[in-house]
Design an enzyme around this catalytic site. Structure first.
Site, PDB file in Angstrom:
ATOM      1  CG  LEU A  31     -11.820  -0.411  29.003  1.00  3.93           C
ATOM      2  CD1 LEU A  31     -12.655  -1.545  28.438  1.00  3.93           C
ATOM      3  CD2 LEU A  31     -12.731   0.717  29.468  1.00  3.93           C
ATOM      4  CB  ALA A  66      -9.505  -8.736  25.141  1.00  2.00           C
ATOM      5  CG  PHE A  67      -6.978  -4.357  22.065  1.00  2.00           C
ATOM      6  CD1 PHE A  67      -8.162  -4.784  21.495  1.00  2.00           C
ATOM      7  CD2 PHE A  67      -6.692  -3.004  22.023  1.00  2.00           C
ATOM      8  CE1 PHE A  67      -9.032  -3.885  20.889  1.00  2.00           C
ATOM      9  CE2 PHE A  67      -7.547  -2.088  21.423  1.00  2.00           C
ATOM     10  CZ  PHE A  67      -8.730  -2.539  20.853  1.00  2.00           C
ATOM     11  CE  LYS A  68     -13.115  -3.705  22.569  1.00  2.00           C
ATOM     12  NZ  LYS A  68     -12.618  -4.739  21.609  1.00  2.00           N
ATOM     13  CG  ASP A  69      -7.893  -6.422  29.921  1.00  2.06           C
ATOM     14  OD1 ASP A  69      -9.023  -6.097  30.327  1.00  2.06           O
ATOM     15  OD2 ASP A  69      -7.518  -7.599  29.783  1.00  2.06           O
TER      16      ASP A  69
END
Ligand SMILES: *Cc1c(COP(=O)(O)O)cnc(C)c1O
Length: 510
Positions: free
Chosen positions: A118, A112-115
């Site tokens: 994060l 997911a793009f949050k990687d």
């Protein structure tokens, strides 16, 4: 480089303290006091950089003296070495006939793009804590967060194995998708603690809020937050807007001015686009795509930012965008307030900035007490110069997934969040084309791999006569994931029970 709070009570903070603190003590969000200037020759000097090199240049502009350029380079290289493609965020063509592209942001460890943010944030935490400990030992951070799926797994993969960091992620028992639950609970690193709460996502969020509201507990365990209000997350996301621009240039497109379409929830992803544009990246428009939780779309239509309090949060096939208010919107509102709400008679720059903080504080109070506030017509007009918006309902989401999967010969399997963006891009096609005489390029940000939301994807595709099965869409790391050993603490829906568990773990009893 110094940072200020959007609510005006705090300024002069360093990058390091802003990253470790997350939310400002006055309840506001941190923003840079001044935007840095790009090098004059950035368009030529940066055009051939790798993703990590580009990230190093952009991030270095915002860290001030807190981290040396070479240390930023090391942190960034480490953060993006975990991605499964050298491009990190590849740009692929979706529809050559309309110059529509997909910017795939899902090649990180949790798909997911949050990687993108994060992975970097985890390394930053570790870097700052180790440096502090070299001077005076004992610095640590206990990250506590609630998740309905995506943020939790990306946080766990960003923080696993990091020195001086422990992470507790609360999820509602039985209410996250099987893949997401497996992603989180199969991480067996000593510093990762999954807590499955017998309650809803809101209960989990409430517990986290209450823990942060206990000053002694907060201090004792050095509680830290990693939700999307952390400035470092926004910062890390600026890179892919530039990278996508250069990808078009490398395809031979002269002076591109792309439209970016962003499936939005908390406004973190698209806010990075706003900063990229403010730095000087040529951007046609930034398009906010929402699902039925459409507070941002309604704002751009009416100038009124209004919670949908009666209905509450609506459950959709794109759950990572199911929000009541968009926490990061406050950052953009600050710029609107400074430039269009502070009376023109105030000409002193510092006074305008101070008054902007007051206006934001008033708006946020009003949002809390009355459920809404409105901006002036001038401010709304200014917002519309930068942003467009539209929404996509559940049926349109499923239809869009089915349509692109059925396309011959170039089938593309969209995840439901990305489908919201692609649908909105189609809706606005004629407006986008009218932006320029020459070819407009549209870049839809793809925020998740379809396997993460396989239930919605398979429903959309198979109800239209296909026979796609779960196994066939799984990327290699997901194969066998559901059968792997897990570790998870089951906990009553009570703040005391969760606090006890954290205390026990910290004491080494669990
Ligand atoms: C978090 C998330 C979004 C929404 O991003 P915001 O920054 O909150 O606007 C969209 N899609 C997916 C898959 C996400 O995980």
């Amino acid at each position: 480089m110094k940072y200020r709070s959007t609510r005006g009570q705090i300024e002069g903070q360093s990058f390091e303290s802003v990253v470790l603190e997350g939310l400002a003590a006055d309840g506001g969000l941190y923003i840079p006091e001044q935007l840095p200037a790009l090098p004059l020759d950035w368009q030529s000097a940066w055009s051939k950089l790798t993703f990590a090199e580009l990230a190093t240049e952009l991030i270095s502009l915002f860290v001030g003296d807190d981290i040396s350029h070479s240390d930023v380079a090391v942190l960034v290289a480490k953060s993006y070495s975990t991605f499964n493609t050298a491009d990190v965020t590849p740009l692929v063509s979706l529809d050559p006939s309309t110059n529509t592209h997909i910017l795939e942001l899902f090649h990180g460890p949790t798909f997911a793009f949050k990687d993108v943010a994060l992975q970097f944030l985890g390394n930053l935490f570790e870097f700052f804590l180790e440096r502090r400990n070299a001077h005076s030992p004992g610095h640590k951070i206990t990250v506590v967060g609630a998740t309905s799926g995506d943020t939790g797994s990306a946080a766990i993969y960003g923080l696993r194995g990091k020195k001086n960091v422990s992470v507790f992620i609360l999820h509602p028992k039985g209410r996250v998708s099987p893949i997401q639950e497996a992603q989180m609970t199969t991480v067996l690193d000593d510093n990762v603690h999954n807590v499955s709460v017998t309650g809803t996502f809101d209960d989990c969020q409430d517990i986290v809020k209450q823990l942060f509201g206990r000053p002694a507990f907060k201090k004792e365990h050095s509680l830290g937050a990693i939700n999307s209000i952390n400035w470092a997350r926004i910062l890390a996301q600026i890179t892919y807007y530039f990278y996508a621009y250069f990808a078009l240039v490398r395809q031979g497109i002269k002076d591109p001015k792309p439209v970016f379409v962003v499936p939005s929830g908390n406004f973190g992803d698209i806010l990075a686009g706003f900063y990229a544009r403010s730095l000087g990246l040529p951007v046609g428009k930034l398009v906010i795509a929402t699902n039925a939780n459409d507070i941002l779309d309604r704002f751009l239509k009416s100038g009124r930012y209004e919670k949908n309090s009666e209905q509450g949060v609506l459950a959709t096939p794109s759950p990572a965008m199911d929000i009541l208010v968009s926490s990061n919107f406050e950052r953009f509102l600050w710029y609107l307030a400074r430039d269009y709400e502070v009376p023109a008679s105030v000409t002193n720059h510092e006074q305008r900035e101070a008054q902007a903080g007051e206006i934001i504080a008033q708006w946020m109070d009003k949002l809390k007490s009355e459920g809404s506030f409105a901006v002036s017509p001038q401010a709304l007009e200014a917002a519309r110069q930068i942003f467009w918006s539209s929404n996509c309902n559940d049926a349109q989401t499923y239809d869009t997934i089915a349509k692109y999967y059925a396309r011959e010969p170039s089938a593309y399997l969209l995840d439901p969040h990305t489908a919201v963006g692609v649908y909105v891009a189609e809706t606005l096609r004629s407006e986008i084309n009218r932006l320029s005489d020459s070819d407009m390029h549209t870049i839809c940000l793809s925020t998740a791999h379809p396997a993460k939301f396989s239930e919605a994807v398979l429903k959309a595709v198979n109800e239209n006569g296909h026979h796609l099965d779960f196994q066939s869409i799984l990327p290699p790391p997901f194969v066998g994931l559901l059968e792997k050993p897990r570790r998870c603490f089951e906990c009553d829906n009570s703040v005391d029970a969760v606090a006890d568990y954290i205390v026990k773990v910290a004491a080494g009893d669990e």
